[in-house]
Write a protein that holds these residues in place. Structure first.
Motif, PDB file in Angstrom:
ATOM      1  N   HIS A 137      27.298 -10.463  14.820  1.00 44.01           N
ATOM      2  CA  HIS A 137      26.164 -10.128  15.682  1.00 44.01           C
ATOM      3  C   HIS A 137      25.350 -11.384  15.960  1.00 44.01           C
ATOM      4  O   HIS A 137      25.016 -12.128  15.040  1.00 44.01           O
ATOM      5  CB  HIS A 137      25.299  -9.077  14.981  1.00 44.01           C
ATOM      6  CG  HIS A 137      24.114  -8.644  15.786  1.00 44.01           C
ATOM      7  ND1 HIS A 137      24.226  -7.924  16.939  1.00 44.01           N
ATOM      8  CD2 HIS A 137      22.782  -8.835  15.592  1.00 44.01           C
ATOM      9  CE1 HIS A 137      23.031  -7.671  17.428  1.00 44.01           C
ATOM     10  NE2 HIS A 137      22.127  -8.220  16.625  1.00 44.01           N
ATOM     11  N   ASP A 138      25.034 -11.625  17.239  1.00 42.28           N
ATOM     12  CA  ASP A 138      24.233 -12.777  17.630  1.00 42.28           C
ATOM     13  C   ASP A 138      22.769 -12.340  17.718  1.00 42.28           C
ATOM     14  O   ASP A 138      22.392 -11.618  18.645  1.00 42.28           O
ATOM     15  CB  ASP A 138      24.704 -13.305  18.988  1.00 42.28           C
ATOM     16  CG  ASP A 138      23.931 -14.536  19.447  1.00 42.28           C
ATOM     17  OD1 ASP A 138      22.978 -14.932  18.746  1.00 42.28           O
ATOM     18  OD2 ASP A 138      24.276 -15.088  20.508  1.00 42.28           O
ATOM     19  N   PRO A 139      21.909 -12.736  16.788  1.00 41.41           N
ATOM     20  CA  PRO A 139      20.527 -12.249  16.785  1.00 41.41           C
ATOM     21  C   PRO A 139      19.676 -12.828  17.910  1.00 41.41           C
ATOM     22  O   PRO A 139      18.554 -12.350  18.124  1.00 41.41           O
ATOM     23  CB  PRO A 139      20.006 -12.714  15.418  1.00 41.41           C
ATOM     24  CG  PRO A 139      20.833 -13.910  15.083  1.00 41.41           C
ATOM     25  CD  PRO A 139      22.192 -13.651  15.667  1.00 41.41           C
ATOM     26  N   ASP A 140      20.181 -13.831  18.619  1.00 34.43           N
ATOM     27  CA  ASP A 140      19.389 -14.461  19.676  1.00 34.43           C
ATOM     28  C   ASP A 140      19.984 -14.280  21.072  1.00 34.43           C
ATOM     29  O   ASP A 140      19.288 -14.516  22.064  1.00 34.43           O
ATOM     30  CB  ASP A 140      19.249 -15.964  19.392  1.00 34.43           C
ATOM     31  CG  ASP A 140      18.531 -16.236  18.077  1.00 34.43           C
ATOM     32  OD1 ASP A 140      17.490 -15.610  17.850  1.00 34.43           O
ATOM     33  OD2 ASP A 140      19.043 -17.048  17.284  1.00 34.43           O
ATOM     34  N   GLY A 141      21.236 -13.853  21.171  1.00 36.60           N
ATOM     35  CA  GLY A 141      21.879 -13.719  22.469  1.00 36.60           C
ATOM     36  C   GLY A 141      22.015 -12.270  22.896  1.00 36.60           C
ATOM     37  O   GLY A 141      21.132 -11.446  22.679  1.00 36.60           O
ATOM     38  N   VAL A 142      23.145 -11.959  23.519  1.00 38.69           N
ATOM     39  CA  VAL A 142      23.417 -10.584  23.946  1.00 38.69           C
ATOM     40  C   VAL A 142      23.663  -9.726  22.719  1.00 38.69           C
ATOM     41  O   VAL A 142      24.456 -10.080  21.839  1.00 38.69           O
ATOM     42  CB  VAL A 142      24.631 -10.545  24.895  1.00 38.69           C
ATOM     43  CG1 VAL A 142      24.976  -9.112  25.263  1.00 38.69           C
ATOM     44  CG2 VAL A 142      24.345 -11.360  26.152  1.00 38.69           C
ATOM     45  N   CYS A 143      22.990  -8.581  22.646  1.00 40.73           N
ATOM     46  CA  CYS A 143      23.097  -7.706  21.471  1.00 40.73           C
ATOM     47  C   CYS A 143      24.249  -6.715  21.617  1.00 40.73           C
ATOM     48  O   CYS A 143      25.055  -6.544  20.713  1.00 40.73           O
ATOM     49  CB  CYS A 143      21.785  -6.953  21.277  1.00 40.73           C
ATOM     50  SG  CYS A 143      21.777  -5.812  19.856  1.00 40.73           S
ATOM     51  N   HIS A 187      22.187  -5.317  27.020  1.00 40.04           N
ATOM     52  CA  HIS A 187      20.882  -5.707  26.491  1.00 40.04           C
ATOM     53  C   HIS A 187      21.003  -7.009  25.706  1.00 40.04           C
ATOM     54  O   HIS A 187      21.967  -7.230  24.966  1.00 40.04           O
ATOM     55  CB  HIS A 187      20.321  -4.628  25.568  1.00 40.04           C
ATOM     56  CG  HIS A 187      19.926  -3.373  26.275  1.00 40.04           C
ATOM     57  ND1 HIS A 187      18.708  -3.211  26.896  1.00 40.04           N
ATOM     58  CD2 HIS A 187      20.600  -2.205  26.465  1.00 40.04           C
ATOM     59  CE1 HIS A 187      18.644  -2.010  27.428  1.00 40.04           C
ATOM     60  NE2 HIS A 187      19.769  -1.376  27.183  1.00 40.04           N
ATOM     61  N   ALA A 188      19.975  -7.843  25.850  1.00 32.65           N
ATOM     62  CA  ALA A 188      19.866  -9.080  25.075  1.00 32.65           C
ATOM     63  C   ALA A 188      18.574  -9.058  24.276  1.00 32.65           C
ATOM     64  O   ALA A 188      17.677  -8.247  24.536  1.00 32.65           O
ATOM     65  CB  ALA A 188      19.893 -10.287  26.005  1.00 32.65           C
ATOM     66  N   HIS A 189      18.482  -9.931  23.308  1.00 26.93           N
ATOM     67  CA  HIS A 189      17.287 -10.011  22.474  1.00 26.93           C
ATOM     68  C   HIS A 189      16.194 -10.786  23.199  1.00 26.93           C
ATOM     69  O   HIS A 189      16.431 -11.875  23.715  1.00 26.93           O
ATOM     70  CB  HIS A 189      17.610 -10.708  21.148  1.00 26.93           C
ATOM     71  CG  HIS A 189      18.646  -9.998  20.339  1.00 26.93           C
ATOM     72  ND1 HIS A 189      19.971 -10.349  20.362  1.00 26.93           N
ATOM     73  CD2 HIS A 189      18.543  -8.949  19.487  1.00 26.93           C
ATOM     74  CE1 HIS A 189      20.654  -9.557  19.556  1.00 26.93           C
ATOM     75  NE2 HIS A 189      19.819  -8.697  19.013  1.00 26.93           N
ATOM     76  N   ALA A 190      15.005 -10.207  23.210  1.00 26.23           N
ATOM     77  CA  ALA A 190      13.846 -10.900  23.766  1.00 26.23           C
ATOM     78  C   ALA A 190      13.192 -11.745  22.683  1.00 26.23           C
ATOM     79  O   ALA A 190      13.449 -11.566  21.487  1.00 26.23           O
ATOM     80  CB  ALA A 190      12.851  -9.893  24.322  1.00 26.23           C
ATOM     81  N   GLY A 191      12.293 -12.647  23.105  1.00 24.77           N
ATOM     82  CA  GLY A 191      11.616 -13.486  22.137  1.00 24.77           C
ATOM     83  C   GLY A 191      10.657 -12.711  21.255  1.00 24.77           C
ATOM     84  O   GLY A 191      10.475 -13.032  20.081  1.00 24.77           O
ATOM     85  N   GLY A 192      10.023 -11.667  21.802  1.00 26.83           N
ATOM     86  CA  GLY A 192       9.075 -10.865  21.031  1.00 26.83           C
ATOM     87  C   GLY A 192       9.316  -9.394  21.262  1.00 26.83           C
ATOM     88  O   GLY A 192      10.312  -8.990  21.868  1.00 26.83           O
ATOM     89  N   SER A 193       8.426  -8.565  20.787  1.00 24.68           N
ATOM     90  CA  SER A 193       8.584  -7.123  20.941  1.00 24.68           C
ATOM     91  C   SER A 193       8.284  -6.719  22.374  1.00 24.68           C
ATOM     92  O   SER A 193       7.547  -7.383  23.094  1.00 24.68           O
ATOM     93  CB  SER A 193       7.657  -6.379  19.978  1.00 24.68           C
ATOM     94  OG  SER A 193       6.309  -6.691  20.261  1.00 24.68           O
ATOM     95  N   VAL A 194       8.876  -5.571  22.783  1.00 22.51           N
ATOM     96  CA  VAL A 194       8.658  -5.034  24.120  1.00 22.51           C
ATOM     97  C   VAL A 194       7.856  -3.753  24.005  1.00 22.51           C
ATOM     98  O   VAL A 194       7.384  -3.396  22.937  1.00 22.51           O
ATOM     99  CB  VAL A 194      10.001  -4.802  24.846  1.00 22.51           C
ATOM    100  CG1 VAL A 194      10.711  -6.115  25.077  1.00 22.51           C
ATOM    101  CG2 VAL A 194      10.905  -3.855  24.054  1.00 22.51           C
ATOM    102  N   ALA A 195       7.735  -3.044  25.124  1.00 20.87           N
ATOM    103  CA  ALA A 195       6.862  -1.869  25.163  1.00 20.87           C
ATOM    104  C   ALA A 195       7.272  -0.823  24.141  1.00 20.87           C
ATOM    105  O   ALA A 195       8.430  -0.723  23.752  1.00 20.87           O
ATOM    106  CB  ALA A 195       6.890  -1.271  26.569  1.00 20.87           C
ATOM    107  N   ARG A 196       6.318  -0.025  23.725  1.00 27.65           N
ATOM    108  CA  ARG A 196       6.586   1.017  22.744  1.00 27.65           C
ATOM    109  C   ARG A 196       7.527   2.072  23.309  1.00 27.65           C
ATOM    110  O   ARG A 196       7.633   2.224  24.523  1.00 27.65           O
ATOM    111  CB  ARG A 196       5.276   1.668  22.300  1.00 27.65           C
ATOM    112  CG  ARG A 196       4.478   2.253  23.442  1.00 27.65           C
ATOM    113  CD  ARG A 196       3.144   2.759  22.947  1.00 27.65           C
ATOM    114  NE  ARG A 196       2.303   3.154  24.079  1.00 27.65           N
ATOM    115  CZ  ARG A 196       1.275   3.970  23.960  1.00 27.65           C
ATOM    116  NH1 ARG A 196       0.965   4.479  22.801  1.00 27.65           N
ATOM    117  NH2 ARG A 196       0.553   4.287  25.009  1.00 27.65           N
ATOM    118  N   PRO A 197       8.214   2.862  22.456  1.00 23.51           N
ATOM    119  CA  PRO A 197       9.168   3.856  22.933  1.00 23.51           C
ATOM    120  C   PRO A 197       8.519   4.876  23.851  1.00 23.51           C
ATOM    121  O   PRO A 197       7.341   5.189  23.728  1.00 23.51           O
ATOM    122  CB  PRO A 197       9.662   4.513  21.636  1.00 23.51           C
ATOM    123  CG  PRO A 197       9.422   3.487  20.580  1.00 23.51           C
ATOM    124  CD  PRO A 197       8.178   2.763  20.997  1.00 23.51           C
TER     125      PRO A 197
END
Length: 400
Positions: free
Chosen positions: A70-76, A112-122
């Motif tokens: 699993h790439d924690p910084d690229g495409v998930c 989906h890819a990993h963003a730098g920070g958190s995104v909007a709530r569910p």
């Protein structure tokens, strides 16, 4: 067919990724990078299109037995939805009557890819803008028509055309407000192993499924067919365990799933790890088995989807003959019901069967429920069982 990026893909408000099977440690920081939506009218093989689209966006699934990190910084990974009609098409069977939700694609792949920070709530945590109202449900067939379809299946079994057929009914209801919070809360229903949502332009799907269609766990392919239902009482549990009709129906589907996996498994590796275990979903007991196999060398996602879609527990045996009966007897298409929804990535597959699943278009909510029919089926009991499966979802959606 459309393949579009994250901009403008939905008119329904979007939140953090809530797709069943998505890695929980990543959900709060995933962003959409690419999307494919396909309908039966587009032509082609949906299984092959899915694998090709994933590969084009950095997710190569042409050998599921190959170790992957699993790439924690690229495409998930990617959300994957396959309708029952798309699965039937890929398997070479009839796709059934037209869908009652034409806004909903038959295949959706969202990378989906990993963003730098958190995104909007569910989505399920948002207040419902403008209030929520759900009107009366309208069934696509009456209880009498459902019972007559059960008798028609029994007649087909008597002729030797099929051994078992899963019959599914549909209902819809008008709504106002944002449907996503209601659909997202389906994930909280007890036993919703595949609870979550997926949304696009003018459509959304909410799932509360307990059933694994196909997963890749510890290097093995795993399916967990569910067949056999009773009320979740002590008496109901004893009745389910003692029912020769339910056990025969269940074992028949386990054999079908064994055969499906054998088509894409290493020779001699298919095994039944657990048979007829009783587990709870909401206020129902259900019988579940676990079947697993080692993937054959070079097995790709497309071949796997063709082998297992649509799921044996929601079609019947033999599968293609059962699909023909379904196409002849069910009044409307299965839409979001009885398909596959979950997550795929190199080294990770987790797809649930979309039973206990609802969908929204711009004006109405849609829901599907049914059950397996054998020679020993009682029409009245089958109609009641389908209603019992739909009841918790109807209640939760009405609460908004």
């Amino acid at each position: 067919m459309s393949g579009n990026g994250p901009d403008g893909v939905g008119t329904l408000p979007a939140g953090a990724v809530d797709v069943p099977g998505a890695p929980r440690s990543c959900r709060g920081r995933l962003v959409e990078r690419a999307r494919l939506e396909w309908r039966l009218t587009d032509g082609g093989d949906p299984a092959a299109l899915a694998q090709e689209f994933l590969a084009a966006h950095g997710l190569v699934l042409d050998d599921l037995g190959r170790p992957a990190a699993h790439d924690p910084d690229g495409v998930c990974g990617a959300a994957l939805y396959v309708s029952a009609a798309a699965g039937a098409h890929a398997a070479g069977g009839p796709t059934g009557p037209p869908t009652p939700v034409p806004a909903l694609p038959d295949l959706v792949v969202v990378v989906h890819a990993h963003a730098g920070g958190s995104v909007a709530r569910p989505a399920g945590d948002r207040p419902t803008a403008g209030g929520w109202w759900l009107g009366d449900w309208r069934d696509s067939w009456t209880a009498r028509e459902h019972a007559d379809a059960v008798e028609a299946v029994r007649a087909a079994i008597g002729r030797g055309d099929v051994y078992q057929v899963n019959l599914v009914g549909h209902a819809d209801a008008p709504y106002t407000g944002d449907p996503l919070p209601a659909l997202a809360r389906l994930a909280a229903l007890p036993g919703a192993r595949y609870g979550g949502t997926l949304a696009g332009l003018g459509w959304a799907v909410g799932c509360a499924s307990p059933e694994t269609l196909i997963a890749l766990e510890g290097g093995r392919l795993v399916t967990r067919p569910i067949k056999g239902t009773r009320p979740a009482t002590d008496v109901g549990r004893r009745e389910l365990l003692a029912s020769s009709k339910e056990r025969a129906e269940h074992v028949m589907i386990v054999d079908l799933e064994r055969n499906d996996l054998a088509r894409v498994a290493r020779t001699g590796s298919v095994r039944v790890d657990e048979l007829f275990a009783v587990r709870r979903w909401c206020d129902l007991w259900q019988a579940e088995s676990t079947v697993s196999a080692a993937p054959a060398d070079g097995l790709g996602l497309a071949a796997l989807l063709r082998a297992v879609c649509p799921g044996g527990s929601v079609t019947g045996a033999p599968k293609l003959a059962a699909l023909a009966e379904i196409a002849a007897l069910e009044p409307v298409g299965r839409g979001a019901g009885m398909g596959a929804l979950g997550w795929v990535a190199p080294g990770r597959i987790d797809l649930g069967l979309t039973i206990r699943t609802a969908a929204a278009d711009a004006q109405r909510l849609h829901l599907w429920a049914g059950g397996g029919i054998t020679w020993g089926s009682d029409p009245g009991a089958e109609v009641a069982e389908a209603a019992a499966k739909a009841a918790p979802i109807r209640a939760l959606l009405a609460a908004g």
